[in-house]
Motif scaffolding. Structure first.
Motif, PDB file in Angstrom:
ATOM      1  N   PRO A 243       0.838  -1.208   0.000  1.00 25.66           N
ATOM      2  CA  PRO A 243       0.000   0.000   0.000  1.00 25.66           C
ATOM      3  C   PRO A 243       0.870   1.253   0.000  1.00 25.66           C
ATOM      4  O   PRO A 243       1.915   1.287   0.652  1.00 25.66           O
ATOM      5  CB  PRO A 243      -0.798  -0.120   1.304  1.00 25.66           C
ATOM      6  CG  PRO A 243      -0.758  -1.569   1.650  1.00 25.66           C
ATOM      7  CD  PRO A 243       0.562  -2.077   1.155  1.00 25.66           C
ATOM      8  N   PRO A 244       0.473   2.279  -0.731  1.00 27.96           N
ATOM      9  CA  PRO A 244       1.276   3.508  -0.785  1.00 27.96           C
ATOM     10  C   PRO A 244       1.196   4.294   0.518  1.00 27.96           C
ATOM     11  O   PRO A 244       0.257   4.134   1.303  1.00 27.96           O
ATOM     12  CB  PRO A 244       0.620   4.286  -1.932  1.00 27.96           C
ATOM     13  CG  PRO A 244      -0.805   3.840  -1.903  1.00 27.96           C
ATOM     14  CD  PRO A 244      -0.758   2.384  -1.529  1.00 27.96           C
ATOM     15  N   LYS A 245       2.182   5.132   0.740  1.00 31.21           N
ATOM     16  CA  LYS A 245       2.154   6.039   1.886  1.00 31.21           C
ATOM     17  C   LYS A 245       1.382   7.291   1.489  1.00 31.21           C
ATOM     18  O   LYS A 245       1.632   7.880   0.438  1.00 31.21           O
ATOM     19  CB  LYS A 245       3.576   6.395   2.317  1.00 31.21           C
ATOM     20  CG  LYS A 245       4.345   5.211   2.892  1.00 31.21           C
ATOM     21  CD  LYS A 245       5.718   5.626   3.389  1.00 31.21           C
ATOM     22  CE  LYS A 245       6.450   4.439   4.011  1.00 31.21           C
ATOM     23  NZ  LYS A 245       7.799   4.818   4.517  1.00 31.21           N
TER      24      LYS A 245
ATOM     25  N   LEU B   3      -8.414   5.574   8.560  1.00 37.67           N
ATOM     26  CA  LEU B   3      -8.517   4.974   7.233  1.00 37.67           C
ATOM     27  C   LEU B   3      -7.180   4.456   6.714  1.00 37.67           C
ATOM     28  O   LEU B   3      -7.137   3.722   5.727  1.00 37.67           O
ATOM     29  CB  LEU B   3      -9.089   5.993   6.242  1.00 37.67           C
ATOM     30  CG  LEU B   3     -10.563   6.351   6.440  1.00 37.67           C
ATOM     31  CD1 LEU B   3     -10.952   7.532   5.560  1.00 37.67           C
ATOM     32  CD2 LEU B   3     -11.448   5.145   6.120  1.00 37.67           C
ATOM     33  N   GLY B   4      -6.085   4.856   7.366  1.00 35.84           N
ATOM     34  CA  GLY B   4      -4.782   4.318   6.975  1.00 35.84           C
ATOM     35  C   GLY B   4      -3.794   5.306   6.400  1.00 35.84           C
ATOM     36  O   GLY B   4      -2.760   4.897   5.852  1.00 35.84           O
ATOM     37  N   ALA B   5      -4.074   6.602   6.513  1.00 44.95           N
ATOM     38  CA  ALA B   5      -3.118   7.606   6.035  1.00 44.95           C
ATOM     39  C   ALA B   5      -1.844   7.552   6.874  1.00 44.95           C
ATOM     40  O   ALA B   5      -1.891   7.335   8.088  1.00 44.95           O
ATOM     41  CB  ALA B   5      -3.736   8.999   6.098  1.00 44.95           C
ATOM     42  N   THR B   6      -0.708   7.757   6.233  1.00 47.41           N
ATOM     43  CA  THR B   6       0.584   7.662   6.921  1.00 47.41           C
ATOM     44  C   THR B   6       0.922   8.937   7.677  1.00 47.41           C
ATOM     45  O   THR B   6       1.349   8.890   8.837  1.00 47.41           O
ATOM     46  CB  THR B   6       1.703   7.371   5.901  1.00 47.41           C
ATOM     47  OG1 THR B   6       1.318   6.276   5.069  1.00 47.41           O
ATOM     48  CG2 THR B   6       3.005   7.029   6.614  1.00 47.41           C
TER      49      THR B   6
ATOM     50  N   GLU C 215      11.881  17.704   7.083  1.00 49.61           N
ATOM     51  CA  GLU C 215      12.212  16.283   7.098  1.00 49.61           C
ATOM     52  C   GLU C 215      11.962  15.650   5.724  1.00 49.61           C
ATOM     53  O   GLU C 215      11.067  16.076   4.999  1.00 49.61           O
ATOM     54  CB  GLU C 215      11.369  15.549   8.151  1.00 49.61           C
ATOM     55  CG  GLU C 215      11.576  16.058   9.566  1.00 49.61           C
ATOM     56  CD  GLU C 215      10.673  15.348  10.560  1.00 49.61           C
ATOM     57  OE1 GLU C 215      10.211  14.224  10.235  1.00 49.61           O
ATOM     58  OE2 GLU C 215      10.420  15.908  11.639  1.00 49.61           O
ATOM     59  N   PRO C 216      12.744  14.634   5.376  1.00 50.80           N
ATOM     60  CA  PRO C 216      12.554  13.950   4.079  1.00 50.80           C
ATOM     61  C   PRO C 216      11.426  12.914   4.140  1.00 50.80           C
ATOM     62  O   PRO C 216      11.669  11.701   4.119  1.00 50.80           O
ATOM     63  CB  PRO C 216      13.913  13.293   3.839  1.00 50.80           C
ATOM     64  CG  PRO C 216      14.426  13.000   5.219  1.00 50.80           C
ATOM     65  CD  PRO C 216      13.931  14.127   6.094  1.00 50.80           C
ATOM     66  N   LEU C 217      10.198  13.376   4.238  1.00 51.67           N
ATOM     67  CA  LEU C 217       9.062  12.458   4.290  1.00 51.67           C
ATOM     68  C   LEU C 217       8.830  11.836   2.914  1.00 51.67           C
ATOM     69  O   LEU C 217       8.888  12.522   1.894  1.00 51.67           O
ATOM     70  CB  LEU C 217       7.797  13.202   4.735  1.00 51.67           C
ATOM     71  CG  LEU C 217       7.836  13.886   6.108  1.00 51.67           C
ATOM     72  CD1 LEU C 217       6.470  14.481   6.425  1.00 51.67           C
ATOM     73  CD2 LEU C 217       8.255  12.908   7.194  1.00 51.67           C
ATOM     74  N   GLU C 218       8.547  10.550   2.900  1.00 51.64           N
ATOM     75  CA  GLU C 218       8.302   9.846   1.645  1.00 51.64           C
ATOM     76  C   GLU C 218       6.844   9.412   1.573  1.00 51.64           C
ATOM     77  O   GLU C 218       6.367   8.671   2.435  1.00 51.64           O
ATOM     78  CB  GLU C 218       9.218   8.624   1.531  1.00 51.64           C
ATOM     79  CG  GLU C 218      10.695   8.974   1.408  1.00 51.64           C
ATOM     80  CD  GLU C 218      11.554   7.745   1.194  1.00 51.64           C
ATOM     81  OE1 GLU C 218      10.971   6.637   1.085  1.00 51.64           O
ATOM     82  OE2 GLU C 218      12.784   7.884   1.130  1.00 51.64           O
TER      83      GLU C 218
ATOM     84  N   LYS D  47       5.884  24.481  -3.583  1.00 52.40           N
ATOM     85  CA  LYS D  47       7.079  24.212  -4.388  1.00 52.40           C
ATOM     86  C   LYS D  47       7.581  22.789  -4.166  1.00 52.40           C
ATOM     87  O   LYS D  47       7.959  22.093  -5.118  1.00 52.40           O
ATOM     88  CB  LYS D  47       8.173  25.218  -4.040  1.00 52.40           C
ATOM     89  CG  LYS D  47       9.386  25.136  -4.943  1.00 52.40           C
ATOM     90  CD  LYS D  47      10.376  26.245  -4.644  1.00 52.40           C
ATOM     91  CE  LYS D  47      11.578  26.181  -5.581  1.00 52.40           C
ATOM     92  NZ  LYS D  47      12.550  27.272  -5.293  1.00 52.40           N
ATOM     93  N   LEU D  48       7.573  22.343  -2.924  1.00 51.83           N
ATOM     94  CA  LEU D  48       8.063  21.001  -2.603  1.00 51.83           C
ATOM     95  C   LEU D  48       7.137  19.922  -3.165  1.00 51.83           C
ATOM     96  O   LEU D  48       7.593  18.929  -3.738  1.00 51.83           O
ATOM     97  CB  LEU D  48       8.198  20.843  -1.088  1.00 51.83           C
ATOM     98  CG  LEU D  48       9.267  21.704  -0.406  1.00 51.83           C
ATOM     99  CD1 LEU D  48       9.148  21.603   1.107  1.00 51.83           C
ATOM    100  CD2 LEU D  48      10.658  21.270  -0.856  1.00 51.83           C
ATOM    101  N   LEU D  49       5.835  20.115  -3.001  1.00 54.09           N
ATOM    102  CA  LEU D  49       4.882  19.119  -3.482  1.00 54.09           C
ATOM    103  C   LEU D  49       4.707  19.187  -5.000  1.00 54.09           C
ATOM    104  O   LEU D  49       4.548  18.159  -5.661  1.00 54.09           O
ATOM    105  CB  LEU D  49       3.524  19.312  -2.797  1.00 54.09           C
ATOM    106  CG  LEU D  49       3.489  19.096  -1.285  1.00 54.09           C
ATOM    107  CD1 LEU D  49       2.077  19.311  -0.752  1.00 54.09           C
ATOM    108  CD2 LEU D  49       3.977  17.698  -0.922  1.00 54.09           C
TER     109      LEU D  49
END
Length: 253
Positions: free
Chosen positions: A97-99, A115-118, A132-135, A154-156
């Motif tokens: 499952p994706p993060k 619901l499972g959001a990281t 932080e380098p969140l993935e 800009k980051l997203l």
């Protein structure tokens, strides 16, 4: 050890010793073609899924439950057409499952976590993304936190993860977005005019792989039928490959 040999419009799998025996004889190619013509059980270049998996498992060097099958669907159109993109929930899931990252406050944030959001939050999540380098591979936002998005635009945006109303990723109904992201896989037509997507593990049975392939091809055709404009886009051909192995055309109309 086996060797996959393709000559003309036919190909076959020989053991290493058989290959060496053929190769060491005079007139190797002529003799090999003659042998192929005498035997009717060699498959033609376009194969069924069971035939293709037999060959791919023989030549792939990956561990069955680590290596994957990849499906490549080539598209054709009579003129320039919009890029095809869509989502599919495979009948036999095989990927992790994706993060998921969700900008939300209060009850909406609590729901996203259940619901499972990281990653879930508002101002605190903005600071984490900035420092932080969140993935994560999916990002959604509730309207109560949408005003914070410009701070991380800009980051997203550089990762194509910026939520927007136009794409439907900013919504007060987070449940369908998160559930779909956890079960469905995105696909998109590339610049070469094809759609490439993993369809299963090497450990899959022929039936499981067949059903996943049929689901993807049907889904792509449904997506093509809904493309805007009068341009007709169709499936040209379908190829199946495996980790560190060749691509084999499948018998699909």
């Amino acid at each position: 050890m086996s060797s996959l040999i393709a000559l003309g419009k036919r190909q076959t799998l020989l053991s290493h010793n058989e290959f060496l025996n053929f190769k060491n004889q005079k007139g190797f190619c002529k003799r090999f073609i003659s042998q192929l013509n005498k035997k009717s059980n060699f498959p033609a270049l376009a194969m069924t899924v069971p035939e293709a998996t037999k060959y791919l498992k023989s030549v792939s060097i990956s561990v069955p439950y680590v290596g994957s099958y990849m499906l490549s669907i080539a598209l054709k159109s009579n003129r320039r057409a919009p890029s095809a993109r869509g989502q599919i929930a495979f009948p036999h899931p095989f990927q992790e499952p994706p993060k998921i990252c969700v900008f939300a406050k209060g009850a909406a944030a609590d729901e996203a976590l259940k619901l499972g959001a990281t990653y879930v939050g508002a101002e605190d999540l903005v600071k984490k993304i900035q420092t932080e380098p969140l993935e994560f591979s999916k990002c959604f936002a509730h309207p109560n936190s949408a005003e914070l998005l410009p701070q991380v635009a800009k980051l997203l945006g550089s990762k194509r993860l910026m939520p927007s109303i136009k794409r439907g990723t900013i919504s007060d109904e987070l449940k369908p977005l998160i559930e779909s992201a956890l079960t469905a896989v995105d696909y998109r037509q590339n610049d070469a005019g094809s759609i490439n997507l993993p369809v299963g593990k090497l450990g899959f049975s022929d039936k499981e792989l067949q059903e996943n392939i049929e689901a993807l091809v049907s889904n792509v055709r449904f997506t093509l039928a809904k493309l805007p404009g009068k341009v007709k886009v169709t499936v040209k051909h379908v190829h199946l490959s495996a980790s560190h192995a060749i691509a084999i055309p499948l018998q699909y109309k």
